[in-house]
Design a protein around this motif. Structure first.
Motif, short mmCIF file in Angstrom:
data_model
loop_
_atom_site.label_atom_id
_atom_site.label_comp_id
_atom_site.label_asym_id
_atom_site.label_seq_id
_atom_site.Cartn_x
_atom_site.Cartn_y
_atom_site.Cartn_z
N ILE A 217 27.00 -44.51 -49.72
CA ILE A 217 26.22 -44.83 -50.92
C ILE A 217 25.76 -43.52 -51.55
O ILE A 217 25.17 -42.67 -50.88
CB ILE A 217 25.00 -45.70 -50.60
CG1 ILE A 217 25.44 -47.03 -49.96
CG2 ILE A 217 24.18 -45.98 -51.86
CD1 ILE A 217 24.27 -47.89 -49.49
N LEU A 218 26.04 -43.36 -52.83
CA LEU A 218 25.52 -42.24 -53.61
C LEU A 218 24.15 -42.69 -54.11
O LEU A 218 24.05 -43.43 -55.09
CB LEU A 218 26.47 -41.91 -54.76
CG LEU A 218 27.91 -41.60 -54.32
CD1 LEU A 218 28.84 -41.53 -55.52
CD2 LEU A 218 27.97 -40.30 -53.53
N LEU A 219 23.10 -42.26 -53.42
CA LEU A 219 21.80 -42.91 -53.55
C LEU A 219 20.83 -42.12 -54.42
O LEU A 219 20.41 -41.02 -54.07
CB LEU A 219 21.19 -43.12 -52.16
CG LEU A 219 19.88 -43.90 -52.12
CD1 LEU A 219 20.06 -45.31 -52.67
CD2 LEU A 219 19.34 -43.94 -50.69
N ALA A 237 18.87 -48.95 -48.73
CA ALA A 237 19.48 -48.22 -47.61
C ALA A 237 19.48 -49.06 -46.34
O ALA A 237 20.46 -49.09 -45.59
CB ALA A 237 18.75 -46.90 -47.39
N ASN A 238 18.37 -49.74 -46.09
CA ASN A 238 18.25 -50.52 -44.85
C ASN A 238 19.01 -51.83 -44.90
O ASN A 238 19.25 -52.44 -43.86
CB ASN A 238 16.78 -50.75 -44.53
CG ASN A 238 16.08 -49.47 -44.09
OD1 ASN A 238 16.74 -48.49 -43.76
ND2 ASN A 238 14.76 -49.48 -44.09
N PRO A 241 22.85 -50.73 -43.04
CA PRO A 241 22.43 -49.74 -42.03
C PRO A 241 23.54 -48.84 -41.51
O PRO A 241 23.26 -47.83 -40.87
CB PRO A 241 21.85 -50.61 -40.91
CG PRO A 241 22.51 -51.94 -41.08
CD PRO A 241 22.69 -52.11 -42.55
N GLU A 242 24.80 -49.18 -41.79
CA GLU A 242 25.91 -48.34 -41.33
C GLU A 242 26.41 -47.38 -42.41
O GLU A 242 27.24 -46.52 -42.13
CB GLU A 242 27.07 -49.24 -40.88
CG GLU A 242 26.71 -50.23 -39.79
CD GLU A 242 26.11 -49.55 -38.56
OE1 GLU A 242 26.64 -48.50 -38.15
OE2 GLU A 242 25.11 -50.07 -38.03
N ALA A 243 25.93 -47.52 -43.63
CA ALA A 243 26.41 -46.68 -44.73
C ALA A 243 25.76 -45.31 -44.69
O ALA A 243 24.55 -45.19 -44.52
CB ALA A 243 26.12 -47.35 -46.07
N ARG A 244 26.56 -44.27 -44.85
CA ARG A 244 25.98 -42.95 -45.04
C ARG A 244 25.36 -42.87 -46.43
O ARG A 244 25.83 -43.52 -47.38
CB ARG A 244 27.05 -41.87 -44.84
CG ARG A 244 27.46 -41.74 -43.40
CD ARG A 244 28.26 -40.47 -43.16
NE ARG A 244 29.60 -40.56 -43.75
CZ ARG A 244 30.45 -39.54 -43.81
NH1 ARG A 244 30.12 -38.36 -43.36
NH2 ARG A 244 31.65 -39.71 -44.32
#
Length: 289
Positions: A217-219, A237-238, A241-244
């Motif tokens: 994810i480009l957060l 984000a939560n 939970p597996e995404a960078r």
């Protein structure tokens, strides 16, 4: 997809200290920039992502190359570092994607400077209309529409995801039209090595919590009412939970009083599950999917 070693929040913050510094004006910023050359656009055997500053991103997916929201110079506010690559150093680019009209996303200077090297331009329908008025052959898309980016050795599939960022409706300066939700978007990219999702500048939407699990994810984690807010960024984000989490929209503009530009990746790491996922690469430092 690279594996990450589990870390506590304190360990993640210590790791991020290697690339993030608090400057004299109290802003979190990258310690320095890694200059990039034309070789970043060369064919490769994997998918790499570079943060260019702001929300600017370069993706090289096994030789299929694209940029999202690049601002490679000429921004109308002071910046904290120079972009890691100039338009003149980009020999070929398969596509340039723009999420919305704001000039920290749609840089007319950068986009026009890339006209000689970029094969295609993609944006929400209104932004593409503005592009065409500027002499740029923009292709307009609807939210949820999918299109293909063709490279020399493969393809990347891109889909527009919904966003809510039409702050201009509350401004007299921008009152020459009604700004609609569909004028803004995020992008979901399917590459040969995994999925990348840029939610874009947006309030947190229910749809944002119902996506498939992305790999990266480009957060944007700006604590601003027309952005996701810090709490919203943690929720998003939560939910995956597996995404960078590659941090964007921080550390670029010299504006310590503007919440839109003043997230700190270290603070994000203190609040998300699996904090080893939080990435704050130097501008110009590749992250391999």
């Amino acid at each position: 997809m690279a594996n990450l070693t589990p870390q506590t929040a304190d360990e993640a913050v210590a790791r991020l200290d290697a690339t993030v510094v608090t400057n004299s004006r109290g802003q979190a910023a990258p310690r320095h920039t890694l200059p990039m050359g034309a070789d970043a656009l060369d064919p490769r055997s994997d998918t790499a992502i570079w943060w260019l500053g702001g929300t600017g991103i370069l993706v090289n997916a096994r030789g299929t190359t694209l940029m999202i929201d690049p601002v490679l110079g000429g921004f109308d506010m002071p910046v904290l570092f120079e972009a890691p690559i100039t338009p003149e150093d980009v020999p070929e680019l398969d596509a340039l994607l723009v999420t919305h009209i704001d000039n920290d996303h749609f840089s007319r200077l950068t986009t026009k400077a890339l006209l000689g090297s970029c094969r295609s331009y993609h944006a929400p329908a209104y932004v593409a209309e503005v592009m065409r008025g500027e002499g740029i052959d923009g292709t307009g898309h609807a939210i949820d529409e999918t299109f293909t980016i063709e490279g020399a050795d493969g393809t990347v599939s891109a889909r527009l995801t919904p966003a809510w960022h039409n702050w201009q409706n509350g401004s007299k300066k921008w009152a020459y039209r009604e700004w609609r939700r569909e004028d803004y978007c995020g992008f979901w990219l399917d590459t040969p090595d995994g999925t990348i999702w840029l939610p874009g500048d947006s309030k947190l939407l229910p749809e944002h919590l119902e996506m498939p699990q992305p790999d990266l994810i480009l957060l944007d984690f700006s604590d601003n009412e027309w952005h996701i807010t810090f709490e919203g960024a943690v929720r998003l984000a939560n939910a995956y939970p597996e995404a960078r989490l590659l941090c964007i929209h921080w550390g670029t503009v010299d504006a310590p009083d503007w919440t839109t530009f003043n997230g700190d990746p270290r603070e994000l790491a203190r609040h998300v599950v699996n904090p080893e996922r939080v990435l704050a690469p130097l501008p110009g430092e590749p992250v391999v999917l």
